[in-house]
Design an enzyme around this catalytic site. Structure first.
Site, PDB file in Angstrom:
ATOM      1  N   TRP A 150       0.805  -1.221   0.000  1.00 35.74           N
ATOM      2  CA  TRP A 150       0.000   0.000   0.000  1.00 35.74           C
ATOM      3  C   TRP A 150       0.841   1.275   0.000  1.00 35.74           C
ATOM      4  CZ3 TRP A 150      -0.453  -4.207   3.226  1.00 35.74           C
ATOM      5  CH2 TRP A 150      -1.532  -5.060   2.966  1.00 35.74           C
ATOM      6  N   ASP A 151       2.158   1.166  -0.216  1.00 34.51           N
ATOM      7  CA  ASP A 151       3.028   2.337  -0.131  1.00 34.51           C
ATOM      8  C   ASP A 151       2.951   2.967   1.263  1.00 34.51           C
ATOM      9  OD1 ASP A 151       4.836   4.274  -0.870  1.00 34.51           O
ATOM     10  OD2 ASP A 151       3.417   5.482  -2.011  1.00 34.51           O
ATOM     11  N   TYR A 152       2.816   2.129   2.272  1.00 38.79           N
ATOM     12  CA  TYR A 152       2.756   2.613   3.655  1.00 38.79           C
ATOM     13  C   TYR A 152       4.155   2.707   4.282  1.00 38.79           C
ATOM     14  CZ  TYR A 152      -2.362   2.340   4.210  1.00 38.79           C
ATOM     15  OH  TYR A 152      -3.720   2.535   4.141  1.00 38.79           O
ATOM     16  N   ASP A 153       5.162   2.996   3.447  1.00 39.63           N
ATOM     17  CA  ASP A 153       6.503   3.103   4.014  1.00 39.63           C
ATOM     18  C   ASP A 153       6.537   4.140   5.136  1.00 39.63           C
ATOM     19  OD1 ASP A 153       7.021   4.145   0.750  1.00 39.63           O
ATOM     20  OD2 ASP A 153       6.768   5.613   2.322  1.00 39.63           O
ATOM     21  N   LYS A 178       2.047   6.052   8.105  1.00 40.37           N
ATOM     22  CA  LYS A 178       0.995   6.391   7.149  1.00 40.37           C
ATOM     23  C   LYS A 178      -0.302   5.656   7.443  1.00 40.37           C
ATOM     24  CE  LYS A 178       3.860   7.236   3.015  1.00 40.37           C
ATOM     25  NZ  LYS A 178       4.021   6.785   1.610  1.00 40.37           N
TER      26      LYS A 178
END
Length: 358
Positions: A150-153, A178
């Site tokens: 989810w691009d929750y870096d 995030k």
């Protein structure tokens, strides 16, 4: 009165694919930094290696390469740091007394497909790491998202604070994410100070080449800043017409709550890929024992596009369409079976569909 070429040992770097996006941190005489890499372009992107340089001489003191520990003093001639590993583009934090540097990490590249990730990618992605600033030894790691799709870096700087619990002073670290989850850890050990609970994660909608984490960690000992799961009655508009449009649009999307996985249909990600809590992190007032939190509330729509169709669209698109920030065409995710389309859950009036505050 000197300079260091950060391209050394990095292999091929296409223009715009690597740069340092946050100030370095200096701990125990070493300048320590990571780097930003382009999102969702390829599996063969520059390494997420963490490097330390002697602050006086500029010489490489150590390198922490998640994919190859042997690269401690840099790769051998003709070789390079492991490509596509989790990087650290957010600000790091340092504890001079403990001699530790705290490193927030992102996803391995690309963000929205993880079927071919390595063991190191899975272990260290979307985490906070504690490295010995003098030796680069990994003291501990804490993962904020399992198998992140989810691009929750981790985009927020670890916030260091001291707490007194049952009369005992504890050096703590608050890690904003995030996902909207705020984790409070003992910065000596990485152990949670407030409770963290693994909860079942949605499993519907994944592609055949992908796998999903069964659970995700939730910080149940602190308030959540992710917002309540969305329902149709949350859809909002400046007029009845755009509210109606948003309700219809919401019903068209696959949404099973937090960590709804991407697939070839349109999936709603909430909190968005931008957060939750992003680059700004959190602030702490040690006198009043108050933490100040800024969190975003909006949704992202993701759709995986099969490789053949992605390549066809990108080949026929103009050269400007190949920008890493152009979301009108699929982002390439080369090296995987899918490109990805991204858009916001936004009405025709260009206003977010979920009810404010945003």
């Amino acid at each position: 009165k000197g300079s260091v070429d950060l391209k050394q040992g990095m292999g091929n770097i296409l223009p715009g694919y690597y740069y340092v996006s946050s100030a370095p941190v200096i701990v125990r005489g070493n300048i320590i930094l990571g780097g930003w890499v382009a999102d969702n372009q390829s599996t063969d992107e520059p390494s997420g290696v963490i490097r330390a340089f002697d602050a006086v001489t500029g010489k490489l003191a150590w390198a922490w390469d998640a994919g190859n520990p042997a690269n401690r003093k840099g790769p051998a001639p003709g070789q390079w740091y492991t490509r596509g590993t989790p990087n650290s583009w957010a600000p790091m934090s340092g504890d001079e007394e403990l001699g530790l540097v705290y490193v927030p990490t992102g996803n391995p590249t690309p963000d929205f497909f993880g079927g071919n990730r390595s063991e190191a990618d899975e272990k260290y992605g979307s985490s906070v790491l504690a490295l010995d600033a003098a030796t680069r030894e990994l003291k501990w790691s804490f993962q904020t998202v399992h198998h992140d799709l989810w691009d929750y870096d981790v985009a927020s700087q670890p916030t260091l604070l001291d707490m007194t619990i049952k009369g005992q002073k504890i050096p703590a670290l608050a890690q904003a994410t995030k996902r909207g989850e705020l984790f409070l850890l003992d910065r000596r050990t990485g152990k949670p100070i407030t409770a963290v609970e693994e909860r079942p994660a949605p499993q519907r909608g994944k592609t055949p080449e992908e796998w999903l984490a069964k659970t995700q960690p939730f910080s149940v000992g602190l308030p959540s800043f992710s917002g309540d799961p969305l329902v149709e009655k949350n859809m909002w508009g400046i007029t009845p017409l755009d509210q109606l449009w948003c309700r219809i649009r919401f019903k068209e999307l696959r949404y099973d709550g937090p960590a709804t996985p991407p697939g070839t249909d349109e999936a709603l990600v909430y909190p968005s890929i931008g957060g939750g809590m992003n680059w700004g992190g959190v602030a702490y007032d040690p006198e009043r024992k108050v933490m100040i939190v800024n969190s975003f509330y909006y949704g992202t729509i993701l759709q995986l596009v099969p490789r053949k169709e992605t390549d066809r669209i990108l080949k026929s698109a103009s050269s400007e369409a190949h920008s890493a920030t152009n979301f009108t065409v699929p982002l390439a995710q080369s090296g995987t079976p899918y490109g990805v389309l991204q858009s916001g859950l936004i009405s025709p009036l260009n206003v977010l569909c979920n009810a404010p505050p945003f």
